[in-house]
Write a protein that holds these residues in place. Structure first.
Motif, mmCIF file in Angstrom:
data_model
loop_
_atom_site.group_PDB
_atom_site.id
_atom_site.type_symbol
_atom_site.label_atom_id
_atom_site.label_comp_id
_atom_site.label_asym_id
_atom_site.label_seq_id
_atom_site.Cartn_x
_atom_site.Cartn_y
_atom_site.Cartn_z
ATOM 1 N N ALA A 165 24.972 36.959 80.594
ATOM 2 C CA ALA A 165 23.879 36.413 81.474
ATOM 3 C C ALA A 165 23.118 37.443 82.125
ATOM 4 O O ALA A 165 21.833 37.700 82.282
ATOM 5 N N PRO A 166 23.852 38.327 82.917
ATOM 6 C CA PRO A 166 23.136 39.431 83.928
ATOM 7 C C PRO A 166 22.365 40.180 82.917
ATOM 8 O O PRO A 166 21.185 40.779 83.568
ATOM 9 N N ALA A 167 22.724 40.526 81.866
ATOM 10 C CA ALA A 167 21.976 41.482 80.932
ATOM 11 C C ALA A 167 21.065 40.773 79.774
ATOM 12 O O ALA A 167 20.284 41.350 79.033
ATOM 13 N N ASP A 188 13.629 46.359 83.685
ATOM 14 C CA ASP A 188 14.336 45.048 83.831
ATOM 15 C C ASP A 188 15.677 45.166 83.483
ATOM 16 O O ASP A 188 16.452 44.713 84.237
ATOM 17 N N LEU A 189 16.064 46.115 82.717
ATOM 18 C CA LEU A 189 17.406 46.431 82.300
ATOM 19 C C LEU A 189 18.199 46.993 83.347
ATOM 20 O O LEU A 189 19.207 47.061 83.782
ATOM 21 N N ARG A 223 21.757 50.550 77.041
ATOM 22 C CA ARG A 223 21.683 49.539 78.458
ATOM 23 C C ARG A 223 22.358 48.537 78.568
ATOM 24 O O ARG A 223 23.029 47.901 79.325
ATOM 25 N N GLU A 224 22.198 47.799 76.959
ATOM 26 C CA GLU A 224 23.025 46.391 77.020
ATOM 27 C C GLU A 224 24.339 46.620 77.077
ATOM 28 O O GLU A 224 25.318 45.804 77.815
ATOM 29 N N VAL A 276 30.339 41.929 70.701
ATOM 30 C CA VAL A 276 29.099 42.139 69.878
ATOM 31 C C VAL A 276 28.244 40.948 70.478
ATOM 32 O O VAL A 276 28.433 39.945 71.250
ATOM 33 N N TRP A 277 27.126 41.283 70.112
ATOM 34 C CA TRP A 277 25.778 40.087 70.458
ATOM 35 C C TRP A 277 24.569 40.551 69.963
ATOM 36 O O TRP A 277 24.221 41.571 68.977
ATOM 37 N N ARG A 278 23.586 39.558 69.999
ATOM 38 C CA ARG A 278 22.403 39.795 69.207
ATOM 39 C C ARG A 278 21.574 40.515 70.085
ATOM 40 O O ARG A 278 21.425 40.165 71.294
ATOM 41 N N GLY A 279 21.157 41.896 69.626
ATOM 42 C CA GLY A 279 20.327 42.813 70.493
ATOM 43 C C GLY A 279 18.915 42.349 70.632
ATOM 44 O O GLY A 279 18.388 41.836 69.743
#
Length: 703
Positions: free
Chosen positions: A178-180, A256-257, A28-29, A214-217
């Protein structure tokens, strides 16, 4: 043992569930991040369309007016939207115009963007191109949009391409994530695998490879497992309750997602300023409405364009313009009511779909819209502005059978409404299309005529009523059309004003008149100027530039402005007239009596001459009212110190009336028709020779 197996089994279930939850969260992210990135691309595309007046940009490129292009294009995208790099290239990737961080003619950053553009052009890309361009040193989100029209007179490979780049920096990545609710979002030029970050691969337009976001999940499942594992081992009896708590929380997070994804999709379909649908979403809604259309029903498409919005935006400022657009969007939705679909295509262009149930329903809908727009719009910074619009409409199935044709015909109807005036509504008629094509032909041919020098001037003398001596000439434009012969202004001036050629036309005529009038010494030169230049406050700069270039004496120049134009002039126009008068230029009020002016009203302006319309002169001696009006205007004008010139004098009887009334000057076929420059020069030389006591051939006159 059974309990241990139960605990192990429950723990295994929890672990598997947690890992699956982490996988779903990452999926989802990824989707939410890609949706957010696409939404940003859509905003950039809309900003590029809204800011880039393609026809004006092409004109400025053809003229080499890079300063105006930079102010209207590069600066707006940088200051108004935060897009750091803006370029215009030709079809081979060669840069024609550049703006980097608001600075014109900068190409420091173009080296890492150019390969993406050249690859797209080499592939024959015809539509808009967007995506990420990333190198080891820099990265940005790029949108490239080819121009639809070709520019005449510019020796470059076409079509031209407008390019804008939003630098991908930490603030950009924070905004995208930000939206996710994603944190520590990074763009990796060369993809990496593993680690504590989630990732998604995206195409890299720089070299056709892949970059990675990439991001911190969130890892909701893992966090839950670490919290529940001790309790699961110690308190096996509570595992069922804890499992239920875990599932409830997991569902809430999934919800929420999903909501975040829906919000991102909604933002991608909406105009950023008004909240209305954008072009793409509206076309989908239109196709859906047509698919639901039933026999016997009428589906109307309305194209709506605000009157004089550019002048309002330039004069009152962009903040006031945005207030006006938001007010228009709100009032339009309220006026059209439930069931209608309203969208903004960019700038001041709006469109709506309305369902009509019977005859007259569409007319009543437009009347409601005009009534809703009538009240002034209060501005956030104080003051208020009037709001009006032109509306063009077409119907399905009466006028068209497809959405594309319906939009084209509504646009044609809007063009007709704008050509006829302001605050008007026109329903499509077959003749509109032919008229639009004809106006377009005249517009293109007139632009070419200005380039080729096909516009020529003739000069009609203005004489002193008592002595019948020439005191001035009025310069009148004629178009020597290659196939239609000589055309009078009535055949093309209306098209020039509607197509924004008027400023260029007036500047051309003024400069030519000042150059040629140097052969007519000692008399005034009258030149007509369009009301459009006065409303926009451009008249002073135009006249001052022409006088400086030609060296013509300002005291011998007389600018003629129509009565209605002066009375409609805003403060900028009035200030421009006063500045012209201060530099010595005379100001004449043309066609006096055809509008609603009075001499008392005119005293607010620095007018030096009033030209009485020829319709009054023609009826003198025949219509008692006409004679009385001319006599009254002449006498009142003299008392105010204003020179009166009578236009259209054709008979000696009319001249005798004017002498009796005390008019100072006259102009008309009684003295001479509009003459070529050579004939006007000869006429003035004969008069000067007579004044000197010699015949035109130089012989001494008898005394």
């Amino acid at each position: 043992m059974a309990l241990a197996l139960l605990v192990v089994g429950l723990v295994t279930v929890f672990v598997v569930a947690g890992l699956r939850q982490d996988d779903k969260a990452r999926t989802r992210e990824r989707a939410a991040l890609l949706t957010s990135l696409r939404a940003r691309e859509t905003v950039m595309e809309q900003a590029l369309v809204a800011t880039n007046d393609e026809r004006e940009a092409l004109r400025q490129l053809a003229l080499g007016d890079m300063t105006s292009l930079h102010r209207r294009f590069g600066v707006k995208l940088n200051d108004g939207f935060g897009f750091e790099f803006v370029y215009i290239s030709d079809a081979k990737g060669r840069i024609i115009y550049s703006s980097e961080r608001g600075e014109q003619n900068q190409l420091r950053a173009y080296s890492w963007i150019r390969p993406a553009i050249e690859r797209a052009l080499a592939d024959g890309q015809k539509a808009a191109l967007s995506g990420v361009v990333a190198t080891e040193d820099a990265a940005g989100l790029m949108v490239a949009r080819p121009f639809e029209e070709k520019v005449e007179g510019l020796d470059v490979a076409q079509p031209l391409v407008a390019i804008t780049v939003d630098v991908i920096d930490p603030e950009f990545l924070r905004m995208v994530g930000a939206p996710a609710s994603l944190e520590e979002v990074e763009l990796i030029h060369r993809p990496q695998h593993g680690g504590r970050h989630a990732g998604v691969f995206i195409p890299n337009l720089y070299d056709g490879s892949e970059a990675e976001l990439v991001w911190r999940g969130a890892h909701p499942g893992s966090r839950m497992l670490w919290g529940l594992m001790p309790a699961a081992v110690v308190l096996a009896s509570l595992l069922a309750v804890l499992f239920l708590v875990l599932m409830v929380r997991a569902r809430r997070m999934a919800s929420d997602l999903v909501a975040s994804e829906a919000k991102a999709r909604e933002l991608a379909a909406r105009d950023y300023l008004t909240g209305l649908l954008n072009r793409g979403a509206f076309i989908e809604a239109l196709d859906a409405a047509i698919a639901r259309h039933r026999d016997g029903e009428t589906l109307a498409l309305l194209f709506v364009d605000l009157d004089d919005f550019k002048a309002i935006n330039d004069g009152a400022g962009h903040v006031a313009g945005d207030d006006l657009l938001r007010a228009f969007a709100r009032r339009t939705e309220e006026a059209l009511g439930e069931g209608s679909v309203v969208a903004r295509f960019g700038g001041d262009e709006f469109v709506a779909v309305v369902h009509c149930r019977g005859e007259g329903d569409l007319d009543r809908t437009v009347e409601r819209l005009f009534a809703a727009l009538a009240p002034p719009v209060p501005l956030e910074r104080g003051g208020e502005l009037s709001l009006s619009a032109c509306v063009g409409a077409a119907r399905l199935p009466q006028d068209a059978a497809t959405g594309a044709e319906l939009m084209r015909l509504a646009d044609v109807a809007l063009y007709q409404a704008k050509a006829d005036g302001t605050g008007l509504y026109r329903l499509f008629e077959p003749g509109f299309d032919a008229a639009r094509v004809e106006r377009r032909r005249i517009e293109l041919e007139l632009a070419a005529a200005l380039d080729k020098g096909e516009i020529t001037l003739v000069y009609q003398p203005q004489v002193d009523v008592e002595s019948e001596r020439i005191v001035g000439f009025e310069a009148l434009a004629r178009w020597d059309h290659p196939t239609q012969g000589r055309l009078l202004p009535g055949a093309f001036l209306a098209v020039a004003e509607a197509s924004r050629l008027m400023g260029r036309f007036d500047a051309y005529v003024l400069r030519m008149a000042l150059l040629e009038a140097r052969a007519l010494p000692g008399v005034t030169l009258s030149v007509n100027m369009s009301a459009l230049n006065l409303r926009q406050g451009a008249i002073y700069d135009m006249v001052a530039a022409a006088l400086a270039e030609t060296g013509f004496d300002p005291a011998l120049l007389e600018i003629e402005i129509t009565e209605s134009a002066i009375l409609d002039a805003e403060s900028e126009g009035q200030e421009a007239l006063q500045k012209l008068r201060d530099m010595g230029v005379r100001l004449a009020l043309d066609d006096f009596g055809t509008g609603h002016a009075s001499l008392v009203h005119v005293r607010r302006f620095p007018i030096t001459k009033i030209k009485i319309d020829k319709s009054f002169i023609f009826n003198m001696g025949v219509d008692r009212d006409a004679s009385a009006i001319v006599e009254y205007v002449v006498r009142l004008g003299r008392s105010l110190g204003i020179t009166l010139t009578a236009e259209g004098v054709e008979t000696r009887e009319q001249l005798r009336f004017l002498r009796a009334f005390g008019a100072q000057q006259a102009q008309g076929y009684l003295f001479a028709p509009p003459l070529p420059l050579v004939a006007a020069v000869a006429m003035l030389e004969r008069q000067n020779a007579a004044d000197a006591g010699a015949t035109p051939d130089g012989a001494t006159a008898s005394r």
